[in-house]
Write a protein that holds these residues in place. Structure first.
Motif, PDB file in Angstrom:
ATOM      1  N   LEU A 101       0.821  -1.209   0.000  1.00 16.40           N
ATOM      2  CA  LEU A 101       0.000   0.000   0.000  1.00 16.40           C
ATOM      3  C   LEU A 101       0.857   1.262   0.000  1.00 16.40           C
ATOM      4  CD1 LEU A 101      -2.777  -1.090   2.517  1.00 16.40           C
ATOM      5  CD2 LEU A 101      -2.963  -0.928   0.029  1.00 16.40           C
ATOM      6  N   LEU A 102       1.965   1.234   0.738  1.00 18.67           N
ATOM      7  CA  LEU A 102       2.859   2.395   0.743  1.00 18.67           C
ATOM      8  C   LEU A 102       3.477   2.613  -0.634  1.00 18.67           C
ATOM      9  CD1 LEU A 102       4.664   1.920   4.176  1.00 18.67           C
ATOM     10  CD2 LEU A 102       3.032   3.720   3.569  1.00 18.67           C
ATOM     11  N   ALA A 103       3.820   1.520  -1.324  1.00 23.00           N
ATOM     12  CA  ALA A 103       4.366   1.637  -2.679  1.00 23.00           C
ATOM     13  C   ALA A 103       3.333   2.233  -3.624  1.00 23.00           C
ATOM     14  CB  ALA A 103       4.818   0.266  -3.183  1.00 23.00           C
ATOM     15  N   CYS A 104       2.071   1.804  -3.497  1.00 21.23           N
ATOM     16  CA  CYS A 104       1.006   2.369  -4.329  1.00 21.23           C
ATOM     17  C   CYS A 104       0.776   3.844  -4.018  1.00 21.23           C
ATOM     18  CB  CYS A 104      -0.289   1.578  -4.122  1.00 21.23           C
ATOM     19  SG  CYS A 104      -0.266  -0.059  -4.873  1.00 21.23           S
ATOM     20  N   PHE A 105       0.881   4.201  -2.737  1.00 23.69           N
ATOM     21  CA  PHE A 105       0.733   5.601  -2.339  1.00 23.69           C
ATOM     22  C   PHE A 105       1.788   6.473  -3.018  1.00 23.69           C
ATOM     23  CE2 PHE A 105       2.024   8.993   0.677  1.00 23.69           C
ATOM     24  CZ  PHE A 105       0.860   9.754   0.658  1.00 23.69           C
ATOM     25  N   VAL A 106       3.035   6.014  -2.990  1.00 25.00           N
ATOM     26  CA  VAL A 106       4.122   6.751  -3.646  1.00 25.00           C
ATOM     27  C   VAL A 106       3.885   6.805  -5.153  1.00 25.00           C
ATOM     28  CG1 VAL A 106       6.597   6.738  -4.158  1.00 25.00           C
ATOM     29  CG2 VAL A 106       5.802   6.208  -1.847  1.00 25.00           C
ATOM     30  N   GLY A 107       3.480   5.675  -5.738  1.00 30.86           N
ATOM     31  CA  GLY A 107       3.199   5.633  -7.172  1.00 30.86           C
ATOM     32  C   GLY A 107       2.090   6.588  -7.560  1.00 30.86           C
ATOM     33  N   ASP A 108       1.054   6.680  -6.729  1.00 33.26           N
ATOM     34  CA  ASP A 108      -0.057   7.597  -6.980  1.00 33.26           C
ATOM     35  C   ASP A 108       0.431   9.041  -7.085  1.00 33.26           C
ATOM     36  OD1 ASP A 108      -2.210   5.940  -7.185  1.00 33.26           O
ATOM     37  OD2 ASP A 108      -2.686   5.980  -5.059  1.00 33.26           O
ATOM     38  N   ILE A 109       1.246   9.433  -6.137  1.00 31.32           N
ATOM     39  CA  ILE A 109       1.749  10.810  -6.121  1.00 31.32           C
ATOM     40  C   ILE A 109       2.586  11.092  -7.367  1.00 31.32           C
ATOM     41  CG2 ILE A 109       3.244  12.439  -4.908  1.00 31.32           C
ATOM     42  CD1 ILE A 109       2.471  11.013  -2.308  1.00 31.32           C
ATOM     43  N   LEU A 110       3.462  10.158  -7.718  1.00 29.65           N
ATOM     44  CA  LEU A 110       4.340  10.353  -8.872  1.00 29.65           C
ATOM     45  C   LEU A 110       3.561  10.408 -10.176  1.00 29.65           C
ATOM     46  CD1 LEU A 110       7.174   7.961  -7.719  1.00 29.65           C
ATOM     47  CD2 LEU A 110       7.406  10.426  -8.040  1.00 29.65           C
ATOM     48  N   MET A 111       2.564   9.529 -10.337  1.00 30.28           N
ATOM     49  CA  MET A 111       1.768   9.547 -11.556  1.00 30.28           C
ATOM     50  C   MET A 111       0.878  10.778 -11.614  1.00 30.28           C
ATOM     51  SD  MET A 111       2.890   6.996 -13.203  1.00 30.28           S
ATOM     52  CE  MET A 111       1.748   6.608 -14.517  1.00 30.28           C
ATOM     53  N   GLY A 112       0.423  11.223 -10.451  1.00 28.91           N
ATOM     54  CA  GLY A 112      -0.342  12.467 -10.415  1.00 28.91           C
ATOM     55  C   GLY A 112       0.509  13.640 -10.842  1.00 28.91           C
ATOM     56  N   MET A 113       1.762  13.651 -10.406  1.00 28.32           N
ATOM     57  CA  MET A 113       2.676  14.727 -10.799  1.00 28.32           C
ATOM     58  C   MET A 113       2.999  14.654 -12.289  1.00 28.32           C
ATOM     59  SD  MET A 113       5.191  14.790  -7.461  1.00 28.32           S
ATOM     60  CE  MET A 113       6.143  16.205  -8.009  1.00 28.32           C
ATOM     61  N   GLN A 120      10.377  11.532 -15.920  1.00 35.56           N
ATOM     62  CA  GLN A 120      11.012  10.957 -14.731  1.00 35.56           C
ATOM     63  C   GLN A 120       9.973  10.513 -13.698  1.00 35.56           C
ATOM     64  OE1 GLN A 120      11.667  13.875 -16.238  1.00 35.56           O
ATOM     65  NE2 GLN A 120      13.709  14.646 -15.679  1.00 35.56           N
ATOM     66  N   PHE A 121       8.907  11.298 -13.563  1.00 37.62           N
ATOM     67  CA  PHE A 121       7.848  10.945 -12.621  1.00 37.62           C
ATOM     68  C   PHE A 121       7.196   9.625 -13.011  1.00 37.62           C
ATOM     69  CE2 PHE A 121       7.393  15.739 -11.944  1.00 37.62           C
ATOM     70  CZ  PHE A 121       8.127  15.716 -10.769  1.00 37.62           C
ATOM     71  N   MET A 122       6.974   9.421 -14.302  1.00 32.42           N
ATOM     72  CA  MET A 122       6.334   8.192 -14.752  1.00 32.42           C
ATOM     73  C   MET A 122       7.234   6.983 -14.532  1.00 32.42           C
ATOM     74  SD  MET A 122       4.753   7.062 -18.450  1.00 32.42           S
ATOM     75  CE  MET A 122       3.179   7.874 -18.201  1.00 32.42           C
ATOM     76  N   VAL A 123       8.529   7.119 -14.831  1.00 30.70           N
ATOM     77  CA  VAL A 123       9.455   5.992 -14.672  1.00 30.70           C
ATOM     78  C   VAL A 123       9.496   5.528 -13.215  1.00 30.70           C
ATOM     79  CG1 VAL A 123      11.862   5.274 -14.799  1.00 30.70           C
ATOM     80  CG2 VAL A 123      10.883   6.642 -16.647  1.00 30.70           C
ATOM     81  N   ILE A 124       9.666   6.462 -12.300  1.00 26.80           N
ATOM     82  CA  ILE A 124       9.728   6.094 -10.879  1.00 26.80           C
ATOM     83  C   ILE A 124       8.366   5.607 -10.400  1.00 26.80           C
ATOM     84  CG2 ILE A 124      10.350   6.866  -8.558  1.00 26.80           C
ATOM     85  CD1 ILE A 124      12.069   9.037  -9.847  1.00 26.80           C
ATOM     86  N   GLY A 125       7.300   6.196 -10.952  1.00 27.43           N
ATOM     87  CA  GLY A 125       5.953   5.745 -10.610  1.00 27.43           C
ATOM     88  C   GLY A 125       5.711   4.310 -11.029  1.00 27.43           C
ATOM     89  N   ALA A 175       7.412   2.092  -8.569  1.00 27.06           N
ATOM     90  CA  ALA A 175       6.681   2.049  -7.300  1.00 27.06           C
ATOM     91  C   ALA A 175       5.469   1.126  -7.404  1.00 27.06           C
ATOM     92  CB  ALA A 175       6.244   3.459  -6.897  1.00 27.06           C
ATOM     93  N   PHE A 176       4.714   1.256  -8.483  1.00 25.92           N
ATOM     94  CA  PHE A 176       3.530   0.406  -8.638  1.00 25.92           C
ATOM     95  C   PHE A 176       3.912  -1.052  -8.841  1.00 25.92           C
ATOM     96  CE2 PHE A 176       0.975   4.273  -9.774  1.00 25.92           C
ATOM     97  CZ  PHE A 176       0.050   4.119  -8.755  1.00 25.92           C
ATOM     98  N   MET A 177       5.022  -1.296  -9.531  1.00 29.86           N
ATOM     99  CA  MET A 177       5.477  -2.669  -9.713  1.00 29.86           C
ATOM    100  C   MET A 177       5.794  -3.302  -8.356  1.00 29.86           C
ATOM    101  SD  MET A 177       8.497  -4.112 -12.176  1.00 29.86           S
ATOM    102  CE  MET A 177       9.823  -3.416 -11.179  1.00 29.86           C
ATOM    103  N   LEU A 178       6.454  -2.543  -7.496  1.00 31.14           N
ATOM    104  CA  LEU A 178       6.732  -3.030  -6.144  1.00 31.14           C
ATOM    105  C   LEU A 178       5.434  -3.268  -5.379  1.00 31.14           C
ATOM    106  CD1 LEU A 178       9.759  -0.750  -5.171  1.00 31.14           C
ATOM    107  CD2 LEU A 178       9.815  -3.195  -5.732  1.00 31.14           C
ATOM    108  N   GLY A 179       4.452  -2.405  -5.618  1.00 29.36           N
ATOM    109  CA  GLY A 179       3.145  -2.598  -4.990  1.00 29.36           C
ATOM    110  C   GLY A 179       2.501  -3.905  -5.418  1.00 29.36           C
ATOM    111  N   HIS A 180       2.549  -4.200  -6.714  1.00 35.00           N
ATOM    112  CA  HIS A 180       1.967  -5.443  -7.217  1.00 35.00           C
ATOM    113  C   HIS A 180       2.714  -6.661  -6.678  1.00 35.00           C
ATOM    114  CE1 HIS A 180      -0.909  -3.396  -9.567  1.00 35.00           C
ATOM    115  NE2 HIS A 180      -0.072  -2.934 -10.482  1.00 35.00           N
ATOM    116  N   VAL A 181       4.029  -6.551  -6.568  1.00 35.62           N
ATOM    117  CA  VAL A 181       4.802  -7.641  -5.965  1.00 35.62           C
ATOM    118  C   VAL A 181       4.359  -7.831  -4.509  1.00 35.62           C
ATOM    119  CG1 VAL A 181       7.103  -8.375  -5.226  1.00 35.62           C
ATOM    120  CG2 VAL A 181       6.787  -7.362  -7.486  1.00 35.62           C
ATOM    121  N   GLY A 182       4.089  -6.726  -3.830  1.00 36.29           N
ATOM    122  CA  GLY A 182       3.610  -6.805  -2.453  1.00 36.29           C
ATOM    123  C   GLY A 182       2.264  -7.499  -2.345  1.00 36.29           C
ATOM    124  N   PHE A 183       1.340  -7.180  -3.259  1.00 32.45           N
ATOM    125  CA  PHE A 183       0.035  -7.849  -3.245  1.00 32.45           C
ATOM    126  C   PHE A 183       0.184  -9.333  -3.573  1.00 32.45           C
ATOM    127  CE2 PHE A 183      -1.612  -3.460  -4.274  1.00 32.45           C
ATOM    128  CZ  PHE A 183      -2.233  -3.276  -3.045  1.00 32.45           C
TER     129      PHE A 183
END
Length: 216
Positions: free
Chosen positions: A61-73, A81-86, A89-97
């Protein structure tokens, strides 16, 4: 308590719809997206802070939170750069799920890890068939496709074994990520069409997140 939290959560998402791809986007979209994403963390910690399963979902969930902010930016400032890091972050979120679902079930079919290869091949074809302008992000998108497909297949496996809420959450996540391909890599002829895709993207994403939380 959960009903009230869900009502507030849905209200925030509807408010986010109101600032998608219009004159309010640049000023309001990122702050409101941060609030929406923070809300699922608040719901998570309010309900499961003392649960033994807290750690199972926390880093996803924390990874998705970070990804949300980056994709929003990225959506506001259009800096790659925001999309790449986003994406990372989301990939790590999916691995977490995926990790969460594997830990609460006794067995995971090998097909969960093999079938996603075909999803990656479909994405390669879609690049040409749907005129997707992915550019230098093509390889990261292929890697991301593999992980989100693996997570989705594991969720479907969970659903077929009685954990229906996880099955629905996984499918919603897949729909959300599928719409991202068109939201960011397709040239829409009309802003209304892009806005409709954006609505589907947000609705399916935030619904998937809350279902994963309530599955605990």
């Amino acid at each position: 308590m959960i009903i009230l939290e869900t009502i507030i959560y849905v209200a925030l998402i509807i408010a986010l719809f109101a600032v998608c791809d219009n004159r309010y986007s640049r000023r309001c979209y990122v702050p409101l997206k941060v609030v929406c994403s923070a809300s699922f963390l608040v719901i998570f910690f309010l309900n499961f802070y003392y649960s033994e399963r807290l750690g199972l979902l926390m880093w996803a969930l924390l990874a998705c939170f970070v990804g949300d902010i980056l994709m929003g930016m990225y959506n506001t400032y259009l800096k790659k750069q925001f999309m790449v890091i986003g994406i990372i972050a989301f990939m790590l979120g999916h691995v977490g799920f995926l990790n969460y679902m594997c830990r609460i079930t006794e067995h995971t079919s090998v097909r969960v890890y093999i079938v996603p290869v075909f999803a990656c091949l479909i994405l390669i074809g879609m690049r040409k068939w749907c005129h997707l302008h992915i550019g230098s992000l093509f390889v990261p998108c292929i890697i991301y496709c593999y992980f989100v497909s693996t997570m989705t297949l594991k969720a479907i496996e969970c659903g077929l074994n009685g954990l229906n809420i996880l099955g629905v959450a996984g499918v919603l996540f897949l729909i959300s990520d599928f719409t991202i391909l068109f939201l960011y890599f397709y040239h829409f002829s009309h802003i209304k069409n892009k806005r409709a895709v954006h609505y589907v993207n947000l609705a399916t994403y935030y619904a998937a997140i809350i279902l994963f939380i309530y599955s605990l």
